[in-house]
Write an enzyme that holds these catalytic residues in place. Structure first.
Site, PDB file in Angstrom:
ATOM      1  N   VAL A  79       0.848  -1.094   0.121  1.00 16.71           N
ATOM      2  CA  VAL A  79       0.035   0.067   0.016  1.00 16.71           C
ATOM      3  C   VAL A  79       0.820   1.263   0.160  1.00 16.71           C
ATOM      4  O   VAL A  79       2.205   1.046   0.275  1.00 16.71           O
ATOM      5  CB  VAL A  79      -1.138  -0.059   1.138  1.00 16.71           C
ATOM      6  CG1 VAL A  79      -1.958  -1.252   1.056  1.00 16.71           C
ATOM      7  CG2 VAL A  79      -0.215   0.031   2.581  1.00 16.71           C
ATOM      8  N   GLU A  89       2.746   4.880   0.905  1.00 21.09           N
ATOM      9  CA  GLU A  89       3.673   5.080   1.800  1.00 21.09           C
ATOM     10  C   GLU A  89       3.297   5.860   2.945  1.00 21.09           C
ATOM     11  O   GLU A  89       3.443   7.123   3.227  1.00 21.09           O
ATOM     12  CB  GLU A  89       5.077   5.739   1.126  1.00 21.09           C
ATOM     13  CG  GLU A  89       5.852   4.735   0.490  1.00 21.09           C
ATOM     14  CD  GLU A  89       6.461   3.752   1.030  1.00 21.09           C
ATOM     15  OE1 GLU A  89       7.474   4.059   1.858  1.00 21.09           O
ATOM     16  OE2 GLU A  89       6.278   2.484   0.932  1.00 21.09           O
ATOM     17  N   LYS A  92      -0.023   1.488   6.409  1.00 24.05           N
ATOM     18  CA  LYS A  92       0.510   0.123   6.438  1.00 24.05           C
ATOM     19  C   LYS A  92       0.517  -0.696   7.781  1.00 24.05           C
ATOM     20  O   LYS A  92       0.354  -1.678   7.811  1.00 24.05           O
ATOM     21  CB  LYS A  92       2.080   0.455   6.104  1.00 24.05           C
ATOM     22  CG  LYS A  92       2.421   0.676   4.752  1.00 24.05           C
ATOM     23  CD  LYS A  92       3.862   0.825   4.413  1.00 24.05           C
ATOM     24  CE  LYS A  92       4.166   1.194   2.885  1.00 24.05           C
ATOM     25  NZ  LYS A  92       4.206   0.129   2.383  1.00 24.05           N
ATOM     26  N   SER A 107       9.600   1.985   0.518  1.00 23.96           N
ATOM     27  CA  SER A 107      10.897   2.844   0.189  1.00 23.96           C
ATOM     28  C   SER A 107      11.252   3.558   0.926  1.00 23.96           C
ATOM     29  O   SER A 107      12.616   4.260   1.015  1.00 23.96           O
ATOM     30  CB  SER A 107      10.461   3.386  -1.418  1.00 23.96           C
ATOM     31  OG  SER A 107       9.593   4.584  -1.026  1.00 23.96           O
ATOM     32  N   HIS A 142      11.573  -4.218  -1.374  1.00 22.09           N
ATOM     33  CA  HIS A 142      11.406  -2.817  -1.973  1.00 22.09           C
ATOM     34  C   HIS A 142      11.770  -2.981  -3.425  1.00 22.09           C
ATOM     35  O   HIS A 142      12.623  -3.154  -4.395  1.00 22.09           O
ATOM     36  CB  HIS A 142      12.548  -1.665  -1.716  1.00 22.09           C
ATOM     37  CG  HIS A 142      12.200  -0.358  -2.362  1.00 22.09           C
ATOM     38  ND1 HIS A 142      13.546   0.509  -2.577  1.00 22.09           N
ATOM     39  CD2 HIS A 142      11.248   0.052  -3.032  1.00 22.09           C
ATOM     40  CE1 HIS A 142      13.089   1.512  -3.083  1.00 22.09           C
ATOM     41  NE2 HIS A 142      11.770   1.353  -3.481  1.00 22.09           N
TER      42      HIS A 142
END
Length: 157
Positions: free
Chosen positions: A48, A50, A55, A77, A98
């Site tokens: 989902v 950032e 999250k 990330s 990532h």
């Protein structure tokens, strides 16, 4: 799903994949907001936006349905894996994967070890990344992981 179909259709037109591979790929995709579909999964990858709160919510909701041995990965990330692992009951089974955009073209995947990530989890994650045709690099948890820190150095100079 529409974006995935477009990518696959373009690959089909360029003869990168066959008609059969196109249909097989689409059959492997299930779109749902039903967490119960995660029952029985031995590995999931959360991907989902950032947003730490989002999250954490997704991780804790999914965590309830997984067996104690399941691997939980986050495609992040920027958010440290060790912080995200606090939303799970299985921090030794929690790892970062990532993927770089566009995922269908980029081969590199940062495999991020959190403070509590177990060696079995790391091994399984590396095998998974190689199995899907990507090139893993193992990095320790930290701000920006590896590539963002390296890219920042190049931008500064």
């Amino acid at each position: 799903l529409d974006r995935i179909k477009t990518i696959l259709h373009n690959d089909l037109k360029k003869q990168i994949i066959s008609q059969e591979e196109f249909h097989t790929a689409l059959k492997c995709i299930s779109i749902s907001d039903d967490y119960d579909m995660l029952n029985g999964c031995n590995m999931i990858i959360e991907a989902v936006y950032e947003d730490r709160g989002l999250k954490d919510l997704v991780i804790s909701n999914a965590d309830e349905l997984l067996s104690k041995d399941a691997i939980f990965a986050s495609n992040t990330s920027t958010i440290p894996i060790s912080i995200l692992a606090k939303a799970t009951t299985r921090p030794k089974n929690f790892i970062g994967l990532h993927f770089f955009s566009p995922v269908n073209k980029m081969k590199l995947v940062e495999v991020i070890k959190g403070k509590e990530t177990g060696s079995d989890t790391l091994s399984i994650a590396l095998d998974f990344v190689r199995t899907i045709g990507k090139q893993p690099i193992v990095v320790n948890d930290g701000p920006g992981f590896f590539t963002t820190r390296v890219f920042q150095c190049f931008k500064l100079k």
